[in-house]
Design a protein around this motif. Sequence first.
Motif, short mmCIF file in Angstrom:
data_model
loop_
_atom_site.label_atom_id
_atom_site.label_comp_id
_atom_site.label_asym_id
_atom_site.label_seq_id
_atom_site.Cartn_x
_atom_site.Cartn_y
_atom_site.Cartn_z
N LEU A 201 -64.02 128.02 66.65
CA LEU A 201 -64.89 128.35 67.78
C LEU A 201 -64.22 128.03 69.11
O LEU A 201 -64.48 128.69 70.12
CB LEU A 201 -66.21 127.58 67.66
CG LEU A 201 -67.18 128.04 66.56
CD1 LEU A 201 -68.37 127.09 66.46
CD2 LEU A 201 -67.66 129.47 66.82
N SER A 202 -63.33 127.04 69.10
CA SER A 202 -62.64 126.68 70.34
C SER A 202 -61.39 127.53 70.58
O SER A 202 -60.71 127.35 71.59
CB SER A 202 -62.25 125.19 70.30
OG SER A 202 -61.29 124.95 69.29
N GLY A 203 -61.11 128.45 69.63
CA GLY A 203 -59.99 129.38 69.81
C GLY A 203 -58.66 128.90 69.29
O GLY A 203 -57.63 129.54 69.53
N LYS A 204 -58.62 127.77 68.58
CA LYS A 204 -57.36 127.24 68.08
C LYS A 204 -56.92 127.94 66.80
O LYS A 204 -57.74 128.44 66.02
CB LYS A 204 -57.50 125.73 67.81
CG LYS A 204 -57.77 124.91 69.05
CD LYS A 204 -57.91 123.43 68.69
CE LYS A 204 -58.20 122.60 69.94
NZ LYS A 204 -58.39 121.16 69.60
N ASP A 205 -55.61 127.97 66.57
CA ASP A 205 -55.08 128.44 65.31
C ASP A 205 -55.34 127.37 64.24
O ASP A 205 -55.32 126.17 64.54
CB ASP A 205 -53.57 128.70 65.40
CG ASP A 205 -53.25 129.96 66.20
OD1 ASP A 205 -54.21 130.59 66.71
OD2 ASP A 205 -52.07 130.32 66.30
N VAL A 206 -55.58 127.83 63.01
CA VAL A 206 -55.96 126.91 61.94
C VAL A 206 -55.14 127.20 60.69
O VAL A 206 -54.97 128.35 60.29
CB VAL A 206 -57.47 127.02 61.60
CG1 VAL A 206 -57.81 126.20 60.36
CG2 VAL A 206 -58.32 126.56 62.78
N LEU A 207 -54.65 126.15 60.05
CA LEU A 207 -54.03 126.22 58.73
C LEU A 207 -54.92 125.43 57.78
O LEU A 207 -55.03 124.21 57.90
CB LEU A 207 -52.63 125.63 58.75
CG LEU A 207 -51.95 125.45 57.38
CD1 LEU A 207 -51.81 126.79 56.67
CD2 LEU A 207 -50.60 124.76 57.53
N GLY A 208 -55.56 126.12 56.87
CA GLY A 208 -56.48 125.47 55.93
C GLY A 208 -55.93 125.47 54.52
O GLY A 208 -55.57 126.53 53.99
#
Length: 422
Positions: free
Chosen positions: A36-43
């Motif tokens: 939601l904050s626009g960050k890239d994510v590695l899950g």
Amino acid sequence: MSFKDFYFHQTIQSGIKNCGYITPTPIQQQSIPHMLSGKDVLGLAQTGTGKTAAFVLPMLQRLLNGPRKRIRALIMAPTRELAQQIHYNIGEMAIKTGLRSAVVYGGVGRQPQLNALRNGTEIIVACPGRLLDLLGEKGTSLSSVELLVLDEADHMFDKGFLPDMRKIIEMIPRKRQSVIFSATMPQEIQKLTQDVLIKPVRIQIDHSKSLPNIEHTLFTVKQAGKTALLKTLLQEREMTRTLVFTRTKHKAKSLAIALQKAGIKASSMQGNLSQQKRQAALDGFQQGTFPILVATDIAARGIDVQEISHVINYDLPDTMETYTHRTGRTGRAKNSGKAFSFVSQDDSKFITNLKRKFKFIIKDIQPTSSTEKDERKSHPHKKKAARPQQLKRSAAKRQGAKKKSKAAAFDFGLRPQTANRA
């Protein structure tokens, strides 16, 4: 914590209610705020942990504002079944938003998918091969994509999609939000994350551990006795919905036919089937028409069917990760599940690794006389030499021995030694 804590738009809240979601899973709790904050994510998380909602819900929140009728989000998945499932989930969650998705994969007609790309559906869920093929046509473009999701990235690498994925990513604007979900992190995927993600938030949810509410059991049986053991388990135990894994396409097909001949309602799902037949098999399994589905590993990550009571490894997988994905089809959403695996002495190394990897105790089940009986049926030319004392038995004793042997044939599974839950 509830989904209300994320302050989604009311139209998205309606979709959450429509799906019956109440409490976010750990991967959702940790991923959604960063997305939601626009960050890239590695899950890093295994199958069945709620990854789809973890990226779809914040995606919908982002797409509510901005232009419509153009491709603004791209989700890439390794299999047709997973792409179709994600597309279906988006439809449920976006029911009140007016946002649309389209699905792109091989094995079906190209024109409807090509029209969806040209007409500007907001979300595309695609398998890389067919998408790359369609992007070569005039009037197709990914120039408006602002959010990229790679789901099951390691599985896409396993299927050889990495070159296609890289070509597609080059067609997307560099200024975008990117998200990668994977169960494992082989070296190639680590390199991909470095190239695709910018200062990503890394989230890891026990991606290598078996779900705690799955009961694991090993059955020691020779190859020739596997089918008889499977039939007995299916007939004697309460298996409301069972997924059986085989190593090859041919075995999946032949095993399903053998079960059908035994009066067991079963179907198969494997790569040689047309998309229409694969979908019919999946629909029949979901609806309970065929409570038994025999499948290759194509189903391990592409099937999202609730309330699977049992997973049976007719053939053991090649890796611990695949074992986790297979067994992760059961025991979902806090339900209990059972995983049965057929093993032999040749599998001792895998069993040792399994105990070390998942930290639970597994006790073998000694083979019964029925295993040897089935083996002789499969190889009628191999007759067991009679012992001298057997030749001296009376006719009555021989008849009694036959009855005892026949009774033992139905003793499969009655003495299972079950593993401690992880």
